[in-house]
Design a protein around this motif. Sequence first.
Motif, PDB file in Angstrom:
ATOM      1  N   ALA A   1      60.734  11.172 -45.031  1.00 35.65           N
ATOM      2  CA  ALA A   1      61.879   9.639 -44.800  1.00 35.65           C
ATOM      3  C   ALA A   1      61.410   9.414 -46.047  1.00 35.65           C
ATOM      4  O   ALA A   1      61.847   8.229 -46.266  1.00 35.65           O
ATOM      5  N   LEU A   2      60.352   9.598 -47.059  1.00 34.14           N
ATOM      6  CA  LEU A   2      59.769   8.493 -48.133  1.00 34.14           C
ATOM      7  C   LEU A   2      61.289  10.367 -49.479  1.00 34.14           C
ATOM      8  O   LEU A   2      60.614  10.050 -50.502  1.00 34.14           O
ATOM      9  N   ASP A   3      62.002  10.794 -48.849  1.00 36.06           N
ATOM     10  CA  ASP A   3      62.883  11.515 -49.476  1.00 36.06           C
ATOM     11  C   ASP A   3      61.996  12.754 -50.505  1.00 36.06           C
ATOM     12  O   ASP A   3      62.290  13.095 -51.192  1.00 36.06           O
ATOM     13  N   LEU A   4      61.046  13.222 -49.673  1.00 37.62           N
ATOM     14  CA  LEU A   4      60.191  14.012 -49.816  1.00 37.62           C
ATOM     15  C   LEU A   4      60.597  15.156 -48.943  1.00 37.62           C
ATOM     16  O   LEU A   4      59.440  16.762 -49.841  1.00 37.62           O
ATOM     17  N   GLY A   5      61.244  15.877 -49.200  1.00 40.31           N
ATOM     18  CA  GLY A   5      61.308  17.301 -48.246  1.00 40.31           C
ATOM     19  C   GLY A   5      61.582  18.231 -49.059  1.00 40.31           C
ATOM     20  O   GLY A   5      61.163  19.349 -48.622  1.00 40.31           O
ATOM     21  N   GLU A   6      62.242  18.083 -50.004  1.00 44.37           N
ATOM     22  CA  GLU A   6      62.434  19.514 -51.379  1.00 44.37           C
ATOM     23  C   GLU A   6      60.820  19.387 -51.579  1.00 44.37           C
ATOM     24  O   GLU A   6      60.687  20.607 -51.554  1.00 44.37           O
ATOM     25  N   ARG A   7      59.856  18.685 -51.435  1.00 46.45           N
ATOM     26  CA  ARG A   7      58.533  18.830 -51.685  1.00 46.45           C
ATOM     27  C   ARG A   7      57.448  19.365 -50.358  1.00 46.45           C
ATOM     28  O   ARG A   7      56.825  19.885 -50.761  1.00 46.45           O
ATOM     29  N   VAL A   8      58.268  19.449 -49.873  1.00 50.10           N
ATOM     30  CA  VAL A   8      57.195  19.967 -48.780  1.00 50.10           C
ATOM     31  C   VAL A   8      57.598  21.841 -48.389  1.00 50.10           C
ATOM     32  O   VAL A   8      58.291  22.132 -47.644  1.00 50.10           O
ATOM     33  N   VAL A   9      56.930  22.274 -48.477  1.00 52.78           N
ATOM     34  CA  VAL A   9      56.444  23.356 -48.339  1.00 52.78           C
ATOM     35  C   VAL A   9      56.031  24.005 -47.573  1.00 52.78           C
ATOM     36  O   VAL A   9      56.338  25.832 -47.153  1.00 52.78           O
ATOM     37  N   GLY A  10      55.318  23.536 -46.323  1.00 51.31           N
ATOM     38  CA  GLY A  10      54.192  24.246 -45.339  1.00 51.31           C
ATOM     39  C   GLY A  10      54.000  22.981 -44.510  1.00 51.31           C
ATOM     40  O   GLY A  10      53.684  21.981 -44.413  1.00 51.31           O
ATOM     41  N   ARG A  11      53.665  23.490 -42.925  1.00 52.18           N
ATOM     42  CA  ARG A  11      53.529  22.597 -42.423  1.00 52.18           C
ATOM     43  C   ARG A  11      53.245  23.278 -41.085  1.00 52.18           C
ATOM     44  O   ARG A  11      52.645  24.842 -40.926  1.00 52.18           O
ATOM     45  N   THR A  12      52.427  22.547 -39.957  1.00 50.01           N
ATOM     46  CA  THR A  12      52.300  23.083 -38.665  1.00 50.01           C
ATOM     47  C   THR A  12      53.131  23.562 -37.418  1.00 50.01           C
ATOM     48  O   THR A  12      54.396  22.972 -37.819  1.00 50.01           O
ATOM     49  N   VAL A  13      52.779  23.925 -36.416  1.00 44.90           N
ATOM     50  CA  VAL A  13      53.501  24.354 -35.270  1.00 44.90           C
ATOM     51  C   VAL A  13      53.844  22.953 -35.157  1.00 44.90           C
ATOM     52  O   VAL A  13      55.604  22.668 -34.043  1.00 44.90           O
ATOM     53  N   PHE A  14      53.361  21.920 -34.490  1.00 47.28           N
ATOM     54  CA  PHE A  14      53.666  20.705 -34.150  1.00 47.28           C
ATOM     55  C   PHE A  14      54.236  20.046 -35.288  1.00 47.28           C
ATOM     56  O   PHE A  14      54.926  18.989 -34.481  1.00 47.28           O
ATOM     57  N   CYS A  15      54.477  20.482 -36.210  1.00 48.64           N
ATOM     58  CA  CYS A  15      55.086  19.011 -36.712  1.00 48.64           C
ATOM     59  C   CYS A  15      56.889  20.028 -36.577  1.00 48.64           C
ATOM     60  O   CYS A  15      57.818  20.300 -37.346  1.00 48.64           O
ATOM     61  N   VAL A  16      57.602  18.788 -35.350  1.00 43.64           N
ATOM     62  CA  VAL A  16      59.084  18.691 -35.180  1.00 43.64           C
ATOM     63  C   VAL A  16      60.341  17.867 -35.432  1.00 43.64           C
ATOM     64  O   VAL A  16      60.846  17.941 -35.217  1.00 43.64           O
TER      65      VAL A  16
ATOM     66  N   THR B   1      51.800   8.366 -54.262  1.00 41.82           N
ATOM     67  CA  THR B   1      50.818   9.533 -54.955  1.00 41.82           C
ATOM     68  C   THR B   1      51.906  10.593 -54.985  1.00 41.82           C
ATOM     69  O   THR B   1      51.117  11.296 -56.142  1.00 41.82           O
ATOM     70  N   PHE B   2      52.930  10.621 -54.720  1.00 40.90           N
ATOM     71  CA  PHE B   2      53.869  11.277 -54.910  1.00 40.90           C
ATOM     72  C   PHE B   2      55.422  11.005 -55.598  1.00 40.90           C
ATOM     73  O   PHE B   2      56.743  11.511 -55.001  1.00 40.90           O
ATOM     74  N   ALA B   3      55.193  10.074 -56.289  1.00 45.42           N
ATOM     75  CA  ALA B   3      55.925   9.589 -57.304  1.00 45.42           C
ATOM     76  C   ALA B   3      57.335   8.688 -56.021  1.00 45.42           C
ATOM     77  O   ALA B   3      58.762   9.232 -56.773  1.00 45.42           O
ATOM     78  N   ARG B   4      56.828   7.793 -55.067  1.00 41.80           N
ATOM     79  CA  ARG B   4      58.102   7.638 -53.970  1.00 41.80           C
ATOM     80  C   ARG B   4      57.855   6.364 -53.595  1.00 41.80           C
ATOM     81  O   ARG B   4      57.933   5.614 -52.750  1.00 41.80           O
ATOM     82  N   ILE B   5      57.265   5.270 -55.027  1.00 37.65           N
ATOM     83  CA  ILE B   5      56.968   3.683 -54.462  1.00 37.65           C
ATOM     84  C   ILE B   5      58.437   3.027 -54.545  1.00 37.65           C
ATOM     85  O   ILE B   5      58.091   2.681 -53.363  1.00 37.65           O
ATOM     86  N   GLU B   6      59.440   2.956 -54.630  1.00 38.31           N
ATOM     87  CA  GLU B   6      60.569   2.539 -53.997  1.00 38.31           C
ATOM     88  C   GLU B   6      60.545   2.818 -52.620  1.00 38.31           C
ATOM     89  O   GLU B   6      61.086   1.298 -51.597  1.00 38.31           O
ATOM     90  N   ALA B   7      61.254   4.172 -52.349  1.00 34.98           N
ATOM     91  CA  ALA B   7      61.272   4.765 -51.091  1.00 34.98           C
ATOM     92  C   ALA B   7      59.880   4.006 -50.224  1.00 34.98           C
ATOM     93  O   ALA B   7      60.167   3.930 -48.692  1.00 34.98           O
ATOM     94  N   ALA B   8      58.564   3.974 -50.607  1.00 30.70           N
ATOM     95  CA  ALA B   8      57.835   3.108 -49.794  1.00 30.70           C
ATOM     96  C   ALA B   8      57.576   1.933 -49.247  1.00 30.70           C
ATOM     97  O   ALA B   8      57.478   1.670 -48.538  1.00 30.70           O
ATOM     98  N   GLU B   9      58.442   1.476 -50.392  1.00 24.47           N
ATOM     99  CA  GLU B   9      58.130  -0.041 -50.103  1.00 24.47           C
ATOM    100  C   GLU B   9      60.064  -0.475 -49.704  1.00 24.47           C
ATOM    101  O   GLU B   9      59.481  -1.572 -47.935  1.00 24.47           O
ATOM    102  N   ALA B  10      60.584   0.247 -49.539  1.00 25.80           N
ATOM    103  CA  ALA B  10      61.636   0.072 -48.772  1.00 25.80           C
ATOM    104  C   ALA B  10      61.345  -0.148 -47.169  1.00 25.80           C
ATOM    105  O   ALA B  10      61.283  -0.453 -46.088  1.00 25.80           O
ATOM    106  N   LEU B  11      60.708   1.153 -46.398  1.00 30.38           N
ATOM    107  CA  LEU B  11      60.120   1.598 -45.128  1.00 30.38           C
ATOM    108  C   LEU B  11      58.788   0.252 -45.075  1.00 30.38           C
ATOM    109  O   LEU B  11      58.824   0.197 -43.852  1.00 30.38           O
TER     110      LEU B  11
END
Length: 284
Positions: free
Chosen positions: A46-61, A135-145
Motif C-alpha cells: 500500500a506504501l508503493d514498496l511492493g518492488e522492494r519486498v523480496v520475501g514474506r511468510t506463507v501467511f502473507c496473502v 524508514t523506506f522513503a515513502r513519506i508522502e504515501a504514508a501521510e496519504a494513508l
Amino acid sequence: MRSASKTTARFVPGDPRIDAVGVGHQTAVAPRIVSLVPSVTELLFALDLGERVVGRTVFCVHPKDRIGDVPSVGGTKSINIAKLRRLAPTHIVVNIDETPRALADELTNEGYEIVVTHPVEVRDNLALYRLLGNTFARIEAAEALCQRFEDAIASAQATAAERPRRSALYLIWKNPWMTVARDTYISRMLALAGIDTLPALADRRYPQMEIDDALLDRCHLVLLSSEPFPFDEHHRQEFIEAHPQHSAKVHPIDAQMVSWYGSRAISGLTYLAQFTDSLKEEAA
C-alpha cells in the motif's frame, strides 16, 4: 526484542523512524525488505514498496494479485534461514506479538537490520504508517494513508455514537474456547464500532472460556472469527444446536478486518460499520 540498526545516526524523541523497541533506522532509498508480518506485508504494498519486498511468510496473502510473485521464507514463527540468506535482504520487519524472541535474536545476530512493530491501540496505525514510510522513503504515501485512516476512524466513531453499545463474546478458538481481552487490538477495534468484548476483566490477553447460559445471557452477540481458528457455517450451526435459545446472537465475522492492522485497518473500520448495520437490519 531488539533490532539491529546499522547506522550511527542520532535520533531525537518523536522521530518517526524509531521503531517499537526504541531503535532508530536511517532512511533507506533502495531497501530489500523481508516481512514476517502478514498485515505489514500488505501495508508495504500500500506504501508503493511492493518492488522492494523480496520475501514474506506463507501467511502473507495480501494483496492477492501481487503477493504470489514474492518468495516465501516459511511461517511467522519459523523460517528457512538458508532461503532468507539467498534473498539478501537489507531489512526484516517483525512484530513483538507474532515473531518469537528467539527468531528475532537469530536474525539480529545474522546482521540484518530488524524493524520492530507493535501496534496495540487502533491509533497506533498512524505511527506504523510513518515508521515504514520514513524508514523506506515513502513519506508522502504514508501521510496519504494517515489521512485516509483519520477519516475512517472519525466516521466509525460518529456512526457508533448513534447506536446502542453491544456486548460480545468474540471467539478465536475452540477446544478449548478462547476469546480476547479488552487490552487487545481486536477488542479495541470492536469497541470503536460500539461492540464491547467479554470478559470485561481478564488475567491474560487471550483467555480460555467456559461457555454456559449464564455467560451467553450477558451477551448481545457471539462472534465466530475466521482466524486463527477457521470458524465456518458448520461451526455456527453446531454452536446454535448446543445453545438454541441464543441462536440469533451467533454471527460469523471476518477476522482479518478486525485483527489486521496496517492498511487493512482502514477498510476494517468501514467493514465494522457495515457489519453493525447488518445486525440492525436483522433486528428490525
